[in-house]
Design an enzyme around this catalytic site. Structure first.
Site, PDB file in Angstrom:
ATOM      1  CG  ASP A   1       1.956   1.249   7.106  1.00  0.00           C
ATOM      2  OD1 ASP A   1       1.168   2.279   8.107  1.00  0.00           O
ATOM      3  OD2 ASP A   1       0.404   0.653   6.888  1.00  0.00           O
TER       4      ASP A   1
ATOM      5  CG  ASP B   1       0.977   3.678   4.685  1.00  0.00           C
ATOM      6  OD1 ASP B   1       2.312   2.899   5.226  1.00  0.00           O
ATOM      7  OD2 ASP B   1       0.378   3.524   5.840  1.00  0.00           O
TER       8      ASP B   1
ATOM      9  CG  HIS C   1      -3.368   0.813  13.472  1.00  0.00           C
ATOM     10  ND1 HIS C   1      -2.294   1.477  13.459  1.00  0.00           N
ATOM     11  CD2 HIS C   1      -3.630   1.782  12.284  1.00  0.00           C
ATOM     12  CE1 HIS C   1      -1.683   2.413  13.110  1.00  0.00           C
ATOM     13  NE2 HIS C   1      -2.155   2.044  11.772  1.00  0.00           N
TER      14      HIS C   1
END
Length: 381
Positions: free
Chosen positions: A194, A282, A157
């Protein structure tokens, strides 16, 4: 018959545990309220009075403890070398790098999505960004063909000029740029599996035809709210960004289908010199939003190994991104490293509970616009 172990380099440094932000930021009450609203949305029922920062040191100790307690033949533990300023500035603005460096020894928030630093955070971030570089250098030198980087803070990010999503430096982007500019790799391919869109990686390589970025993630408005199919790159890089937005609840079969219908054919057309993975865990069912399990990550890893063996002499590096449940991280990372070390994954196992897979309006199709992008990418990069 037991498979012969393959050497897999595992990069880790205890100093990355020094990144330990926690608590709220009383100097930014609006940020605090925004963070609490985000937590309530993504993790309903959380006790905001006792809530601890999800990007915590236990993420790494869970993985390392499991690998130590159940050692895998072929694993070679490696210490990363910290990234240099010049290596960071290949993908980050000089003023941004200087700003992060100025925060050594400080504690503060950097944005309203809980991105924060503690006194040891900058040192940890430099080691995390250096881990991927250390891995690709070792692979280029012939020490091994595969590596897994156990690192934090995560990176996908982080934009060229600002921090976000728990990320300070974009570890994978720094690695890809080093592979291109210092090690002579002409075409670098990234798969970000992800569940959150790697908006920083996309921004950094959005105009670069030499780096193919495939990103499968939960569709907007899920954080960070980007990664639409229409986001395909720009200028010379049109077609070099392939986004695969999917519904919440994706399972093992969904990600394996992304590989079969998007990743593999795109890779064959692009002909990469090295494969890099933003390996977030995740999507594991213990993180509550999706329904994958460690079996799915093992299968994905085997597919990436087979692809790397076919296209780029086996060169494959995985860098840890998200994943916030300690048990899920330990189970998933151990399963992935086992496969990297030459152990074929067990027969396909389903998810812990029935998942949605791919909904009709988010279906991955090999003939859709995403795949049509790949046609514009020449072998010369």
């Amino acid at each position: 018959m037991k498979a012969m172990a393959a050497t897999v380099l595992v990069y880790y440094d205890t100093r990355m545990l020094g990144h330990n932000p926690h608590g709220w930021d009383p100097s930014h009450p609006a940020w605090t309220e925004a963070v609490k609203a985000m937590i309530n949305l993504q993790y309903p029922g959380s006790n905001l009075e006792t809530y601890s920062h999800p990007e915590r040191p236990e993420r790494l100790t869970a993985i390392v403890d499991r690998l130590m307690l159940e050692p895998i033949e072929g694993v070679r533990w490696m210490l990363p070398t910290a990234v240099t300023t010049s290596q960071l500035e290949r993908v980050h603005d000089k003023t941004y790098v200087s700003h992060i460096e100025s925060l050594r020894g400080d504690s503060c928030w950097l944005s309203k999505d809980t991105t924060a630093v503690s006194p040891g955070s900058v040192e940890a971030a430099c080691l995390a960004a250096g881990a991927g570089i250390s891995a690709v250098e070792a692979i280029t030198a012939g020490e091994a063909r595969r590596a897994f980087c156990v690192l934090r803070p995560p990176g996908h990010h982080a934009h060229s000029d600002h921090a976000s999503g728990f990320c300070l430096y974009n570890n994978l982007a720094v690695t890809a740029a080093h592979a291109r500019e210092s090690l002579g790799y002409q075409r670098v391919m990234i798969w970000d599996w992800d569940m959150h869109h790697g908006n920083g990686t996309q921004e950094i390589f959005y105009s670069d035809p030499s780096v193919l970025v495939i990103d499968s993630h939960c569709a907007a408005p899920f954080y960070p709210g980007s990664g639409l199919e229409s986001e395909r790159g720009e200028g010379a890089g049109i077609g070099s960004q392939i986004n695969v937005p999917m519904p919440l609840g994706i399972d093992n079969a969904a990600l394996l289908r992304v590989f079969d219908e998007v990743v593999e054919p795109a890779a064959r057309k692009f002909q990469p010199d090295i494969l890099l993975v933003s390996s977030g865990f995740d999507c594991h069912y213990l993180d509550m939003t999706c329904t994958m399990n460690e079996s799915g990550f093992a299968m994905l890893t085997q597919r990436m190994i087979d692809l790397a063996d076919e296209l780029c002499d086996g060169r494959l590096v995985l860098l840890l991104e998200g994943g916030y449940n300690a048990q899920a991280l330990a189970d998933s990372a151990h399963a992935v490293v086992r496969v990297l070390a030459g152990n074929r994954p067990v027969d396909f196992q389903g998810t812990h509970k029935k998942g949605q897979g791919l909904s009709s309006n988010a279906k991955v199709r090999s003939e859709n616009a995403n795949m049509n992008q790949v046609a514009s990418i020449s072998k010369s990069g």
